[in-house]
Design an enzyme around this catalytic site. Structure first.
Site, PDB file in Angstrom:
ATOM      1  N   HIS A 158       7.016  18.180   2.936  1.00  0.00           N
ATOM      2  CA  HIS A 158       6.861  19.600   3.066  1.00  0.00           C
ATOM      3  C   HIS A 158       7.327  19.998   4.753  1.00  0.00           C
ATOM      4  O   HIS A 158       6.831  19.837   5.577  1.00  0.00           O
ATOM      5  CB  HIS A 158       5.247  20.033   3.280  1.00  0.00           C
ATOM      6  CG  HIS A 158       4.917  21.406   2.969  1.00  0.00           C
ATOM      7  ND1 HIS A 158       5.364  21.917   1.873  1.00  0.00           N
ATOM      8  CD2 HIS A 158       4.137  22.145   3.729  1.00  0.00           C
ATOM      9  CE1 HIS A 158       4.911  23.217   1.920  1.00  0.00           C
ATOM     10  NE2 HIS A 158       4.220  23.426   2.968  1.00  0.00           N
ATOM     11  N   SER A 209       6.446  26.820   4.497  1.00  0.00           N
ATOM     12  CA  SER A 209       5.770  27.208   3.423  1.00  0.00           C
ATOM     13  C   SER A 209       5.541  28.394   3.198  1.00  0.00           C
ATOM     14  O   SER A 209       6.522  29.320   2.858  1.00  0.00           O
ATOM     15  CB  SER A 209       4.429  26.532   3.955  1.00  0.00           C
ATOM     16  OG  SER A 209       3.491  26.235   2.872  1.00  0.00           O
ATOM     17  N   ASP A 252       8.189  16.801  -1.569  1.00  0.00           N
ATOM     18  CA  ASP A 252       7.239  18.064  -1.497  1.00  0.00           C
ATOM     19  C   ASP A 252       6.829  18.709  -2.783  1.00  0.00           C
ATOM     20  O   ASP A 252       7.855  19.013  -3.594  1.00  0.00           O
ATOM     21  CB  ASP A 252       7.748  18.828  -0.518  1.00  0.00           C
ATOM     22  CG  ASP A 252       6.885  20.041  -0.472  1.00  0.00           C
ATOM     23  OD1 ASP A 252       5.712  20.224  -0.743  1.00  0.00           O
ATOM     24  OD2 ASP A 252       7.430  21.159   0.190  1.00  0.00           O
TER      25      ASP A 252
END
Length: 502
Positions: A458, A182, A433
């Site tokens: 994710h 991320s 995601d």
């Protein structure tokens, strides 16, 4: 009516904590736990992790020589040396916007592969998060202190700490590979580009480095969330899409908020519709992000493929049931899958993981415009930069720099640029995601490789391996390991040649 206009305020924290008629809270990449906390939680317990904590004397400002620049703060980092020996690789996780223990606990992939490489594992906490507060409890007091919170300072922190660690371990020749998911994945990719003399490669998982300026369509994130639900069940998608109007109509009634308080089993009576919007919005978005193929407890305990399970709940209601009751029941899967909550705290949720520094980053450098298209299951909206900038000025006294990230790190024409100037980066993504739309999805060169899975969520590849992992996930991780092996093999071969020719 709520809208999804937002400037990606992080995955965890929110510049605006709930949607309003003009703006909606954002869900950023490195985090997403802020609105997913339990109702009674005020401070998260540190998870048990097989790492030893250390604290590095870090300088406040790497880029100026003002008297305050040399001020020292203690930056937390974690080490696992179980398999390491001098000269062996060092795997560094570039910390996200939150407590580093939290990320270490949810990145079992590094523990899984450490024996294969005899690697030293290092997790570095990002400045201004967790325990790494340059001004202690006063770190968030003003722009004067928060001005030292940005990605460039964080990358320099990582560089200084890694060099010092290698020197202190008498292992200057150890190859370093950086990992991040991320926002941490963005930092890992940028670290490889900015400090190629320190890290020989980077694995950037679910890293939306193209979510800036107009590189990625502004509606892509919420279009992707909506697509996840539409693929699970068209009826489910339609119910969610039409529930917002029903919610607004009920709230407009005299006793509407009291009725919503009962329906949503709130711990206290609601003061506005905004908290309901945010509670539901967060549940649907975060569930799409962590639509993992196995049971998981990343943000909340959830079953395998939770989007599908949410839609089963919505579809299972008898004809004539209200949309509000359906979406509440679906969102309860996210907030109460373990059946431990007697009521829900929709307002003033605590910041249990120390994430609120992201609000500053979103108001300064991390400007990621977002909108909702007519295809979204959320109400349509546009992005109003002036309104956003005004809010940032009002809150912090600073103006955003919407083009700074692409100036500092690039992003436009990335295939052309990185083909000639970059190398040894893996961009891994799963198309479930919604952040994948802002990442690199096509291989750029023989050493800048995109690994994309259709059903991945994710940074699912960073989770610990389980016996129930599907074959596509096992294959994704296998490819990552093989590529990293090649980087390290080539590094040692080059090192040997240098020594032989000395």
């Amino acid at each position: 009516m709520a809208s999804c206009t937002s400037l990606l305020l992080l995955f965890f924290a929110f510049l605006v904590t709930m949607p309003t008629s003009k703006t909606m809270a954002a869900f950023f990449p490195g985090a997403s736990y802020y609105q997913s906390l339990t109702t009674t939680q005020s401070k998260a317990k540190n998870p048990e992790i097989p790492y030893k904590a250390h604290y590095f004397p870090q300088v406040l400002d790497h880029f100026t020589f003002q008297p305050i620049s040399s001020k020292i703060f203690y930056q937390k980092y974690l080490i696992n040396s179980q398999y390491w020996h001098r000269g062996a690789p060092i795997f560094v996780y570039t910390g996200n916007e939150g407590d580093i223990d939290w990320f270490a606990a949810n990145t079992g992939f590094l523990l899984d592969i450490a024996p294969k490489f005899q690697a030293l594992l290092v997790f570095i906490e990002h400045r201004f998060y967790g325990e790494s507060l340059p001004f202690g409890e006063n770190s968030y007091d003003s722009a004067e202190t928060l001005g030292y919170l940005n990605s460039q300072q964080a990358l320099a922190d990582f560089a200084v700490l890694i060099r010092s660690l290698k020197h202190n371990l008498s292992s200057d020749a150890s190859p370093v590979v950086v990992f991040g998911g991320s926002y941490g994945g963005m930092l890992a990719a940028w670290f490889r580009l900015k400090y190629p003399h320190i890290a020989i490669g980077a694995l950037a998982s679910s890293a939306p480095i193209l979510q800036f300026d107009d590189i990625t369509p502004w509606s892509s994130f919420y279009d992707a969330v909506s697509q996840d639900y539409k693929e699970a069940s068209l009826n489910c998608y339609e119910v969610i899409k039409n529930s917002w109007a029903e919610l607004e109509a009920l709230s407009a009634q005299k006793e509407g908020l009291i009725e919503l308080s009962r329906t949503f089993r709130t711990c206290k009576n609601l003061h506005s519709l905004d908290s309901v919007w945010d509670w539901l919005w967060s549940a649907f978005v975060y569930t799409a992000m962590v639509n993992y193929p196995t049971e998981a407890n990343f943000m909340k305990p959830l079953p395998a493929y939770p989007v599908k399970e949410m839609c089963k709940i919505i579809d299972g209601f008898p004809p004539g049931a209200s949309k509000i009751s359906r979406v509440f029941a679906a969102a309860s899967l996210y907030y109460n899958y373990s059946q431990g909550e007697k009521c829900f705290q929709l307002e003033n949720a605590p910041d249990a993981h120390g994430l609120h520094g992201w609000n500053w980053q979103a108001c300064t450098e991390m400007v990621m415009p977002m909108t909702c298209s007519k295809e979204s299951m959320f109400p349509p909206s546009e992005f109003d930069y002036k309104e956003f900038a005004d809010r940032c000025m009002k809150r912090y006294g600073v103006m955003p720099r919407p083009h700074w990230i692409t100036t500092e790190f690039g992003g436009k024409r990335i295939d052309q640029v990185l083909k000639r100037s970059g190398g040894n980066i893996i961009f891994s993504n799963g198309m479930q995601d919604p952040w994948s739309r802002g990442s690199v999805l096509k291989t750029i060169s023989s050493s800048i490789i995109a690994l994309v899975t259709k059903k991945g969520a994710h940074h699912v590849d960073f989770r610990s391996a389980t016996k129930d992992d599907p074959d596509w996930l096992k294959e994704q991780r296998r490819q990552e390991v093989d590529i990293i092996k090649r980087w390290i093999h080539d590094y040692y071969a080059d090192l040997k040649q240098i020594i032989d020719n000395a």
